[in-house]
Scaffold this motif. Structure first.
Motif, PDB file in Angstrom:
ATOM      1  N   THR A 132      29.184  36.070  45.454  1.00 19.84           N
ATOM      2  CA  THR A 132      30.421  36.168  44.682  1.00 19.84           C
ATOM      3  C   THR A 132      31.667  36.271  45.552  1.00 19.84           C
ATOM      4  N   GLY A 133      31.509  36.619  46.830  1.00 16.26           N
ATOM      5  CA  GLY A 133      32.660  36.654  47.731  1.00 16.26           C
ATOM      6  C   GLY A 133      33.599  37.810  47.444  1.00 16.26           C
ATOM      7  N   LEU A 134      34.722  37.818  48.156  1.00 21.42           N
ATOM      8  CA  LEU A 134      35.701  38.895  48.054  1.00 21.42           C
ATOM      9  C   LEU A 134      37.019  38.438  47.448  1.00 21.42           C
ATOM     10  N   ASP A 135      37.099  37.182  47.014  1.00 21.41           N
ATOM     11  CA  ASP A 135      38.374  36.630  46.577  1.00 21.41           C
ATOM     12  C   ASP A 135      38.757  37.015  45.159  1.00 21.41           C
ATOM     13  N   GLU A 136      37.824  37.578  44.395  1.00 21.98           N
ATOM     14  CA  GLU A 136      38.137  37.952  43.022  1.00 21.98           C
ATOM     15  C   GLU A 136      37.318  39.175  42.627  1.00 21.98           C
ATOM     16  N   ASN A 137      37.707  39.776  41.537  1.00 24.08           N
ATOM     17  CA  ASN A 137      36.979  40.912  40.994  1.00 24.08           C
ATOM     18  C   ASN A 137      35.540  40.484  40.703  1.00 24.08           C
ATOM     19  N   PRO A 138      34.533  41.132  41.309  1.00 24.44           N
ATOM     20  CA  PRO A 138      33.158  40.698  41.061  1.00 24.44           C
ATOM     21  C   PRO A 138      32.757  40.798  39.601  1.00 24.44           C
TER      22      PRO A 138
END
Length: 314
Positions: A132-138
């Motif tokens: 899911t990465g860190l670029d958005e709210n999981p």
């Protein structure tokens, strides 16, 4: 006009309301941008007013769009969940269970045993992990249906999210450069971070970030934060002395760096991770996975829910 509204149009509306970008919406739904534009225009015509303000520079929800999203999103989730439950009752637990994760650390040390237990009970259902990465709210990955369940750092205190079994509970450490004056210490108090900056993930739920990296120390010192876009970026800044990183004891097992060392933090409580999913969906597939996790983790008493687990499933 309601009779002519298609579920696909509502899906496009909800994804665009989340992304506020026609291109990203098209990519997520595997359709063309023109299809997104056409669906929005059609829906606005049926509703009788504009749902988005759009210029060459930005896309924004109108007041009408905001109120429609607030009412449509829960209903859409309920419909999607009802269909999924009906299909799984008819066909058994099959298909693919998508587990969202932005670092393997969140899955805990027993995730392999959990997946094996689930597969043994439900061999027709595959488990796949989605970065899911860190670029958005999981949590947005759950809310938009891109994952079925999330392995996340806790706490998560959101009314639409159910938190299930605790996957890990680890003591706290501070990552510092090998050249840092703290590097030779056996343990420290959180206040000893001093003026060194710490990581921040602005897209994550604030209650989660403030529990994982408290913004204020016991003496009242407010810490400086620097935005981390990736774990690799944060580790490089730590290695060269540009920041420190409060985390958990298993971090360097998953994200090793030869110039970074971990010092135990005495006065921070352990940090937990757990499974989370949308309450409204109530998927038998998710429930079966949570049940398999609970059974595996029952043999590890140190992972039973603690007193802060107010939003957890009983």
């Amino acid at each position: 006009m309601w009779e002519t509204v298609e579920l696909r149009e509502l899906e496009i509306f909800l994804v665009l309301a989340d992304e506020l970008h026609f291109g990203r919406t098209a990519e997520r739904l595997y359709i063309s941008q023109s299809r997104v534009s056409q669906a929005v225009k059609t829906l606005e015509s049926r509703v009788g007013g504009p749902l988005f303000e759009r210029t060459s520079r930005h896309v924004r929800l109108t007041a009408l769009g905001e109120s429609m999203r607030a009412e449509v999103a829960p209903a859409y989730d309920q419909l999607r969940g009802a269909f999924q439950r009906a299909r799984e009752r008819a066909t058994g637990i099959t298909g693919t269970l998508r587990v969202g994760i932005y670092t393997p650390l969140n899955a805990g040390p027993h995730i392999t045993a959990i997946v094996r237990a689930f597969n043994a009970r439900h061999p027709a259902c595959d488990v796949t992990f989605v970065h899911t990465g860190l670029d958005e709210n999981p949590l947005s990955w759950l809310r938009t249906g891109r994952v079925d369940v999330l392995a996340t750092r806790l706490p998560v205190d959101q009314p639409d999210i159910t938190v299930g079994p605790v996957l890990s509970r680890e003591p706290r450490v501070l990552l510092v450069s090998r050249d840092d004056p703290l590097a030779g210490r056996a343990a420290i108090d959180y206040d000893e971070i001093g003026d060194r900056p710490v990581s921040d993930l602005p897209n994550f739920p604030r209650e989660l970030m403030d529990a994982y990296i408290p913004p204020v120390t016991a003496s009242g010192r407010r810490l400086r934060r620097v935005v981390s876009r990736t774990t690799e970026e944060a580790m490089m800044r730590v290695a060269v002395g540009g920041q420190v990183h409060p985390t958990v004891s298993g971090w360097l097992d998953h994200h090793p760096h030869p110039q970074v060392v971990a010092i135990p933090i005495r006065d921070l409580p352990p940090s937990e991770t757990g499974l989370a999913w949308l309450t409204a969906v109530r998927s038998p597939r998710v429930q079966a996975f949570a049940a398999a996790a609970a059974e595996v983790l029952a043999g590890h008493p140190g992972l039973q829910p603690g007193p802060a687990a107010s939003n957890r499933e009983p």
